[in-house]
Design a protein around this motif. Structure first.
Motif, PDB file in Angstrom:
ATOM      1  N   TYR A  39       0.837  -1.197   0.000  1.00  0.00           N
ATOM      2  CA  TYR A  39       0.000   0.000   0.000  1.00  0.00           C
ATOM      3  C   TYR A  39       0.877   1.254   0.000  1.00  0.00           C
ATOM      4  CZ  TYR A  39      -4.388   2.458   1.135  1.00  0.00           C
ATOM      5  OH  TYR A  39      -5.499   3.254   1.113  1.00  0.00           O
ATOM      6  N   THR A  40       1.874   1.245   0.858  1.00  0.00           N
ATOM      7  CA  THR A  40       2.796   2.378   0.932  1.00  0.00           C
ATOM      8  C   THR A  40       3.581   2.534  -0.364  1.00  0.00           C
ATOM      9  OG1 THR A  40       2.975   2.139   3.323  1.00  0.00           O
ATOM     10  CG2 THR A  40       4.733   3.355   2.231  1.00  0.00           C
ATOM     11  N   ALA A  41       4.015   1.425  -0.939  1.00  0.00           N
ATOM     12  CA  ALA A  41       4.745   1.476  -2.210  1.00  0.00           C
ATOM     13  C   ALA A  41       3.863   2.044  -3.319  1.00  0.00           C
ATOM     14  CB  ALA A  41       5.242   0.086  -2.589  1.00  0.00           C
ATOM     15  N   ALA A  42       2.585   1.668  -3.320  1.00  0.00           N
ATOM     16  CA  ALA A  42       1.655   2.192  -4.329  1.00  0.00           C
ATOM     17  C   ALA A  42       1.484   3.703  -4.149  1.00  0.00           C
ATOM     18  CB  ALA A  42       0.309   1.482  -4.248  1.00  0.00           C
ATOM     19  N   GLU A  47       3.014   9.246  -6.020  1.00  0.00           N
ATOM     20  CA  GLU A  47       3.719  10.516  -5.798  1.00  0.00           C
ATOM     21  C   GLU A  47       4.815  10.726  -6.844  1.00  0.00           C
ATOM     22  OE1 GLU A  47       4.469  14.192  -4.081  1.00  0.00           O
ATOM     23  OE2 GLU A  47       2.774  12.826  -3.786  1.00  0.00           O
ATOM     24  N   THR A  48       5.554   9.686  -7.149  1.00  0.00           N
ATOM     25  CA  THR A  48       6.603   9.780  -8.169  1.00  0.00           C
ATOM     26  C   THR A  48       5.989  10.113  -9.526  1.00  0.00           C
ATOM     27  OG1 THR A  48       8.012   8.220  -6.993  1.00  0.00           O
ATOM     28  CG2 THR A  48       8.434   8.495  -9.350  1.00  0.00           C
ATOM     29  N   THR A  49       4.907   9.455  -9.858  1.00  0.00           N
ATOM     30  CA  THR A  49       4.224   9.716 -11.135  1.00  0.00           C
ATOM     31  C   THR A  49       3.704  11.145 -11.169  1.00  0.00           C
ATOM     32  OG1 THR A  49       3.633   7.383 -11.339  1.00  0.00           O
ATOM     33  CG2 THR A  49       2.367   8.946 -12.655  1.00  0.00           C
ATOM     34  N   TYR A  50       3.161  11.609 -10.049  1.00  0.00           N
ATOM     35  CA  TYR A  50       2.667  12.986  -9.974  1.00  0.00           C
ATOM     36  C   TYR A  50       3.811  13.976 -10.229  1.00  0.00           C
ATOM     37  CZ  TYR A  50       0.582  17.226  -8.105  1.00  0.00           C
ATOM     38  OH  TYR A  50       0.119  18.499  -7.953  1.00  0.00           O
ATOM     39  N   ILE A  75      -4.872  11.195 -10.096  1.00  0.00           N
ATOM     40  CA  ILE A  75      -3.831  10.777  -9.153  1.00  0.00           C
ATOM     41  C   ILE A  75      -4.065  11.411  -7.788  1.00  0.00           C
ATOM     42  CG2 ILE A  75      -1.365  11.005  -8.609  1.00  0.00           C
ATOM     43  CD1 ILE A  75      -0.861  10.614 -11.664  1.00  0.00           C
ATOM     44  N   GLN A  76      -4.360  12.696  -7.763  1.00  0.00           N
ATOM     45  CA  GLN A  76      -4.585  13.379  -6.483  1.00  0.00           C
ATOM     46  C   GLN A  76      -5.782  12.792  -5.743  1.00  0.00           C
ATOM     47  OE1 GLN A  76      -4.755  17.477  -7.934  1.00  0.00           O
ATOM     48  NE2 GLN A  76      -3.019  17.946  -6.601  1.00  0.00           N
ATOM     49  N   GLN A  77      -6.858  12.506  -6.463  1.00  0.00           N
ATOM     50  CA  GLN A  77      -8.045  11.948  -5.811  1.00  0.00           C
ATOM     51  C   GLN A  77      -7.744  10.577  -5.216  1.00  0.00           C
ATOM     52  OE1 GLN A  77     -11.146  13.475  -5.305  1.00  0.00           O
ATOM     53  NE2 GLN A  77     -11.237  11.758  -3.891  1.00  0.00           N
ATOM     54  N   ASN A  80      -5.592  10.953  -2.118  1.00  0.00           N
ATOM     55  CA  ASN A  80      -6.417  11.391  -0.986  1.00  0.00           C
ATOM     56  C   ASN A  80      -7.228  10.231  -0.420  1.00  0.00           C
ATOM     57  OD1 ASN A  80      -5.509  14.020  -1.238  1.00  0.00           O
ATOM     58  ND2 ASN A  80      -7.251  14.685  -2.458  1.00  0.00           N
ATOM     59  N   ASP A  81      -7.864   9.461  -1.307  1.00  0.00           N
ATOM     60  CA  ASP A  81      -8.670   8.329  -0.854  1.00  0.00           C
ATOM     61  C   ASP A  81      -7.816   7.308  -0.105  1.00  0.00           C
ATOM     62  OD1 ASP A  81     -10.896   9.490  -2.056  1.00  0.00           O
ATOM     63  OD2 ASP A  81     -10.834   8.183  -3.828  1.00  0.00           O
ATOM     64  N   MET A  82      -6.633   7.044  -0.640  1.00  0.00           N
ATOM     65  CA  MET A  82      -5.762   6.052  -0.012  1.00  0.00           C
ATOM     66  C   MET A  82      -5.260   6.521   1.346  1.00  0.00           C
ATOM     67  SD  MET A  82      -3.610   4.560  -3.253  1.00  0.00           S
ATOM     68  CE  MET A  82      -2.870   3.181  -2.345  1.00  0.00           C
TER      69      MET A  82
END
Length: 96
Positions: A39-42, A47-50, A75-77, A80-82
């Protein structure tokens, strides 16, 4: 200007990252306990992709910037959800 091929490749990378993160998010929602490392890696990959997206936007034309903007919002949404789900799970663990 970003080349068409580089944009297509990057947008595909974004989709792959989003799909992986959504998979971890859905698994987290379905289970009381989830793969925290995955989960943390995802989240880190999002963040890297952003950040890569923000960098690419500087060399994009108007149409490409619009495509990137839509991906940025996705990506931002998802981030936030995660984050909210992780915090909710953390609170639930503390109350039990």
């Amino acid at each position: 200007m970003a080349t068409r091929e580089s944009m297509e490749n990057f947008l595909q990378q974004c989709e792959d990252t989003i799909r992986l993160a959504q998979k971890h998010y859905e698994n987290g929602r379905k289970q009381q306990h989830f793969d925290k490392d995955g989960y943390t890696a995802a989240l880190q990959q999002l963040e890297t992709t952003y950040n890569d997206l923000a960098h690419l936007a500087h060399s994009a034309n108007a149409q490409q910037r619009e495509q990137l903007h839509r991906k940025r919002l996705q990506i931002q949404q998802l981030q936030n959800d995660m984050i909210l789900l992780r915090e909710e799970q953390s609170l639930n663990e503390k109350t039990f």
